[in-house]
Write a protein that holds these residues in place. Structure first.
Motif, short mmCIF file in Angstrom:
data_model
loop_
_atom_site.label_atom_id
_atom_site.label_comp_id
_atom_site.label_asym_id
_atom_site.label_seq_id
_atom_site.Cartn_x
_atom_site.Cartn_y
_atom_site.Cartn_z
N GLN A 199 19.47 42.97 2.63
CA GLN A 199 20.05 44.13 3.19
C GLN A 199 19.52 44.21 4.62
O GLN A 199 20.18 44.77 5.30
N GLU A 200 18.22 44.10 4.94
CA GLU A 200 17.99 43.93 6.43
C GLU A 200 18.63 43.15 7.44
O GLU A 200 18.93 43.67 8.49
N LEU A 201 18.86 42.11 6.87
CA LEU A 201 19.89 41.13 7.79
C LEU A 201 21.26 41.64 7.93
O LEU A 201 21.48 41.76 9.03
N ALA A 202 21.75 42.40 6.75
CA ALA A 202 23.17 42.80 7.10
C ALA A 202 22.89 43.89 8.07
O ALA A 202 23.92 44.32 8.83
N ARG A 203 22.06 45.04 7.71
CA ARG A 203 21.93 46.09 8.95
C ARG A 203 21.53 45.80 10.29
O ARG A 203 22.15 46.30 11.04
N LEU A 204 20.76 44.86 10.58
CA LEU A 204 20.46 44.32 11.77
C LEU A 204 22.05 43.71 12.49
O LEU A 204 22.15 44.10 13.65
N THR A 205 22.69 42.98 11.34
CA THR A 205 23.89 42.60 12.01
C THR A 205 24.99 43.63 12.36
O THR A 205 25.68 43.63 13.44
N ARG A 206 25.15 44.90 11.48
CA ARG A 206 25.98 45.75 11.64
C ARG A 206 25.75 46.87 12.80
O ARG A 206 26.53 47.02 13.57
N ASP A 207 24.25 46.69 13.23
CA ASP A 207 23.80 47.61 14.18
C ASP A 207 23.73 46.94 15.56
O ASP A 207 23.94 47.76 16.62
N ILE A 208 23.44 45.48 15.40
CA ILE A 208 23.29 44.96 17.00
C ILE A 208 24.24 43.88 17.20
O ILE A 208 25.07 43.94 18.08
N HIS A 209 24.26 43.03 16.26
CA HIS A 209 25.20 41.76 16.53
C HIS A 209 26.50 41.97 16.58
O HIS A 209 27.39 41.52 17.33
N ALA A 210 27.17 42.69 15.51
CA ALA A 210 28.62 42.78 15.55
C ALA A 210 29.04 43.66 16.70
O ALA A 210 29.91 43.38 17.55
N PRO A 211 28.27 44.96 17.16
CA PRO A 211 28.80 45.49 18.31
C PRO A 211 28.74 44.71 19.63
O PRO A 211 29.47 44.94 20.42
N LEU A 212 27.60 43.94 19.76
CA LEU A 212 27.52 42.96 20.84
C LEU A 212 28.65 42.10 20.87
O LEU A 212 29.38 41.71 22.01
N ALA A 213 29.15 41.49 19.87
CA ALA A 213 30.33 40.41 19.84
C ALA A 213 31.57 41.25 20.07
O ALA A 213 32.48 40.74 20.97
N ASN A 214 31.59 42.65 19.69
CA ASN A 214 32.75 43.45 20.11
C ASN A 214 32.75 43.73 21.62
O ASN A 214 33.89 43.66 22.24
N ARG A 215 31.66 44.27 22.08
CA ARG A 215 31.35 44.33 23.49
C ARG A 215 31.60 43.32 24.50
O ARG A 215 32.29 43.29 25.48
N LEU A 216 31.57 41.96 24.03
CA LEU A 216 31.76 40.66 24.48
C LEU A 216 33.29 40.36 24.19
O LEU A 216 33.76 39.50 25.21
N GLY A 217 34.03 40.98 23.43
CA GLY A 217 35.33 40.60 23.14
C GLY A 217 35.49 39.39 22.35
O GLY A 217 36.66 38.72 22.38
N ILE A 218 34.45 39.05 21.79
CA ILE A 218 34.55 37.74 20.95
C ILE A 218 34.90 37.98 19.60
O ILE A 218 34.12 38.25 18.53
N TRP A 219 36.24 38.25 19.52
CA TRP A 219 36.75 39.10 18.11
C TRP A 219 36.62 38.01 16.94
O TRP A 219 36.38 38.47 15.77
N GLN A 220 36.70 36.59 17.18
CA GLN A 220 36.53 35.74 16.02
C GLN A 220 35.09 36.06 15.23
O GLN A 220 35.08 35.99 14.09
N LEU A 221 34.13 36.03 15.98
CA LEU A 221 32.67 36.48 15.62
C LEU A 221 32.38 37.80 14.98
O LEU A 221 31.96 38.01 14.11
N LYS A 222 33.16 38.66 15.97
CA LYS A 222 32.84 40.13 15.66
C LYS A 222 33.46 40.41 13.83
O LYS A 222 32.83 41.11 13.17
#
Length: 708
Positions: A152-175
């Motif tokens: 659960q903590e790993l998923a929250r970290l992914t939702r809050d930090i990593h997915a938005p960063l991938a979106n910000r970089l435009g790396i859609w496949q990872l996002k």
């Protein structure tokens, strides 16, 4: 759900090719094999970094961080022998761990925007972000085997930090995959329900897509447009977000059925759009032109929705092959497809854009329309004792931080702790520092906080709050404080005979009281007073500038001094009183050195005048702009280790030359008296220097030596 790439899953395939890999990567693979790492996750990371087109150094950094995490002793033994660039990439991942720890302690309802900003602030090499995204995706793919709380903590970290960063970089496949996996673990019931709905009519939907592609493909070929057509995969998280945002049921979504058209040029994009709209009826209000107006993260494509075969809605995306590569891989696409393209403006714009702050995000996770213009390097991100992120301008002090937290905290501030260490109020924290303000019970700001030379406050917001405090003081108290400050300035500049009543008009003020209150509130500085005093003593005409005078004796071109009724005479500044521009001065005709220029109140000049009154003449300052002048200052204080070194450092940083120095220590009282003979440009430079010297620890007074 579609993975970004099909991975080998183990390091074995990479290790089998070690002989053909760059040495830096082959070495990291060898150490992994010797020390035992999670082969599936590490293999996944390498595959993802390879897909992003990252270089061997970046790929090796992903492995070395895993080694450092599991076997710190191995890392310590090998780190010094690795390239500095590789060490920095690993250090960037270590710095990111601080953000993960802060996220873990953050209250569930707290925002993560500040943490995303902090992450980009403490990571100085953009390639670290790609390693972080690849590592997180690899961990999420293997998260089903973790304990529930950790998952659960790993998923929250992914939702809050990593997915938005991938979106910000435009790396859609990872996002897409990061979002889907986080959604799967955080809301498993909703995830399974939408997945079941997608599977329920998968056969009918796939048959519809094949029919639509056939019709569209034939129309495109008839128009002689070279195009690649394919069905577009839908992602569970994006479907759920659209259902929430538009309050729609699954059956009402028009873009569950979607196709993508890839063409060779921008012109072909619009030609293909015309074909689509001619082939099928267009749904009003469902067209977006991200080619002419790209999203703020660089995404470019044409989006439209139509009523396709059998009256069913269909979404169509149209873009060039280059747009597709950039959209899918973002910044990384330029590294992969634009190698050696140092002049690629798009690449440079992407990197500059990545370095900018992340703007606040709205509820549906979309990016704001426009980027903020403030660069990341112009901000620092510090933490409160509770772990909240506060951003301030670069150069802000802990006192600025106190006023940012609350006005009353600033008024009562008497110091601070940074990372548990007590620091002065002028200390400038760095990104990631944890700041705790030390306060007293009584709110009592100090007037010297307003002086820019003392370095207490950097932000105008904090200075305004201090001024507001003193404006509430009694009128008489401000007048008294301003009068004290003015008298102190004149005394330390050795200007006892200035007529204060003549100063207000020089500041475009009506009364002397306005001048004094301006000084008390920090709206007028001592340096400004010094400059105005100097300018008021100079004639209106502009004379040619002259080169800086030699060190000793201080000899000047005649344009530095205006001599009443006489021209083209050599002038020299008297060493007994060392006059500066702005001092009232008089001249004495010497027998061998031309005109000796003294301060008007110089005791030596008075003795000479009594002896030879006919040789005293009137002189005034000229407009020579590049002149340098000799002056002696005196510092009084209490001795400490490094005091003279600090004094010399302040003088050097002010671009003031030292001609001579001497000091005297009174052992019984530990008092010290220092004299420095300096070369300064004018009163303002001298005033600023005296301000900075007075602010040094153990310095009680810094002043210009008076008339001899």
């Amino acid at each position: 759900m579609v993975h970004a790439t099909t991975t080998v899953g183990h390091l074995a395939a990479w290790q089998s090719r070690a002989g053909s890999l760059p040495p830096v990567l082959a070495d990291a693979l060898s150490v992994c094999a010797q020390n035992g790492v999670n082969e599936r996750e590490c293999g996944d990371v390498l595959d993802l970094l390879a897909m992003l087109g990252c270089d061997a150094q970046t790929q090796a950094a992903g492995l070395w961080f895993e080694i450092a995490r599991i076997h710190p002793l191995v890392w310590e033994q090998r780190a010094s022998s690795l390239p500095e660039e590789l060490q920095r990439l690993v250090a960037g991942q270590t710095a990111a761990e601080r953000v993960w720890a802060l996220h873990a302690q953050r209250p569930p309802e707290g925002g993560s925007e500040g943490l995303r900003r902090l992450l980009l602030a403490i990571i100085r090499d953009v390639r670290v972000v790609f390693v972080l995204l690849a590592r997180q995706l690899a961990r999420m793919r293997a998260a089903s085997s973790l304990p529930e709380a950790e998952r659960q903590e790993l998923a929250r970290l992914t939702r809050d930090i990593h997915a938005p960063l991938a979106n910000r970089l435009g790396i859609w496949q990872l996002k897409w995959e990061l979002e889907d996996l986080a959604f799967r673990y955080l809301q498993p019931d909703t995830y399974r329900r939408i997945a079941a709905l997608l599977d329920e009519r998968r056969g009918d939907r796939e048959e519809f897509i094949r029919e639509a592609l056939a019709e569209l493909g034939e129309a495109v070929r008839m128009a002689d447009i070279n195009a690649d057509l394919a069905g577009r995969p839908k992602h569970i998280y994006s479907i759920w977000k659209k259902m929430q945002r538009k309050a729609l049921e699954f059956s009402d979504l028009y873009d569950i059925r979607a196709v993508r058209v890839l063409v060779d040029s921008v012109g072909d994009c619009y030609a293909a759009l015309g074909i689509v709209h001619a082939l099928w009826p267009h749904l009003p209000g469902e067209f977006d032109d991200y080619v002419a107006r790209p999203k703020s993260n660089g995404y470019r494509s044409l989006h439209t929705a139509v009523i396709g075969p059998h009256g069913k809605t269909l979404e169509v995306q149209i873009r060039t092959h280059e747009m597709h590569r950039a959209n899918e891989l973002g910044v990384a696409a330029h590294w992969r497809y634009k190698e050696g393209g140092s002049g690629d403006a798009d690449f440079e714009a992407k990197i500059a854009w990545m370095r900018k702050l992340l703007e606040p995000r709205n509820d549906d996770g979309e990016l704001a329309a426009e980027l903020q213009t403030e660069l990341l390097e112009d901000r620092v991100y510090v933490l409160t004792p509770r772990g909240e992120v506060v951003d301030m301008p670069h150069g802000a002090t802990v006192l600025d931080f106190a006023y940012h937290v609350h006005t009353e905290v600033g008024h009562r501030c008497r110091g601070a702790k940074v990372n548990g260490r007590i620091v002065p109020m002028t200390f400038q924290p760095h990104s990631g520092d944890r700041v705790e303000i030390l306060t007293t019970k009584i709110a009592e700001p100090r007037r010297d906080w307003l002086s820019p030379h003392h370095g207490y406050l950097h932000t105008s917001r904090a200075r305004d709050k201090v001024r507001a405090w003193f404006r509430r003081s009694a009128h008489e108290a401000n007048l008294a404080a301003g009068r004290t400050m003015l008298e102190r300035e004149l005394k330390r500049l050795a200007l006892p005979d200035v007529d204060i009543a003549k100063l207000p008009p020089l500041f475009h003020l009506q009364t002397q009281d306005e001048l004094l209150i301006g000084l008390a509130l920090g709206e007028i500085s001592g340096g400004q007073v010094a400059r105005v005093l100097q300018e008021s003593q100079q004639p209106a005409e502009t004379l040619p500038s002259v080169p800086v005078a030699p060190v000793r004796p201080t000899v000047f071109d005649h344009s530095a001094i205006t001599i009443e009724g006489v021209g083209n005479l050599l002038t020299v500044l008297a060493h007994c009183c060392q006059p500066l521009p702005g001092d009232p001065v008089r001249g004495f005709i010497t027998r061998t050195r031309g005109i000796s220029v003294h301060r008007a109140n110089c005791a030596s000049l008075a003795r000479l005048a009594r002896r030879d009154p006919d040789r005293v003449i009137d002189v005034s300052w000229g407009r020579a702009s590049a002149q340098a002048y000799e002056v002696t200052i005196q510092l009084n204080g209490y001795d400490r280790k490094g005091l003279q070194k600090d004094v010399v450092g302040v003088i050097s940083n002010a671009n003031v030359g030292i001609i001579a120095s001497s000091s005297r220590l009174f052992a019984r009282t530990a008092e010290v008296e220092m004299h420095y003979t300096l070369r300064v440009r004018d009163f303002e430079q001298l005033s600023t220097l005296l301000d900075r010297l007075s602010a040094l620890p153990n310095v009680v007074e810094a002043r210009r030596v008076g008339a001899g």
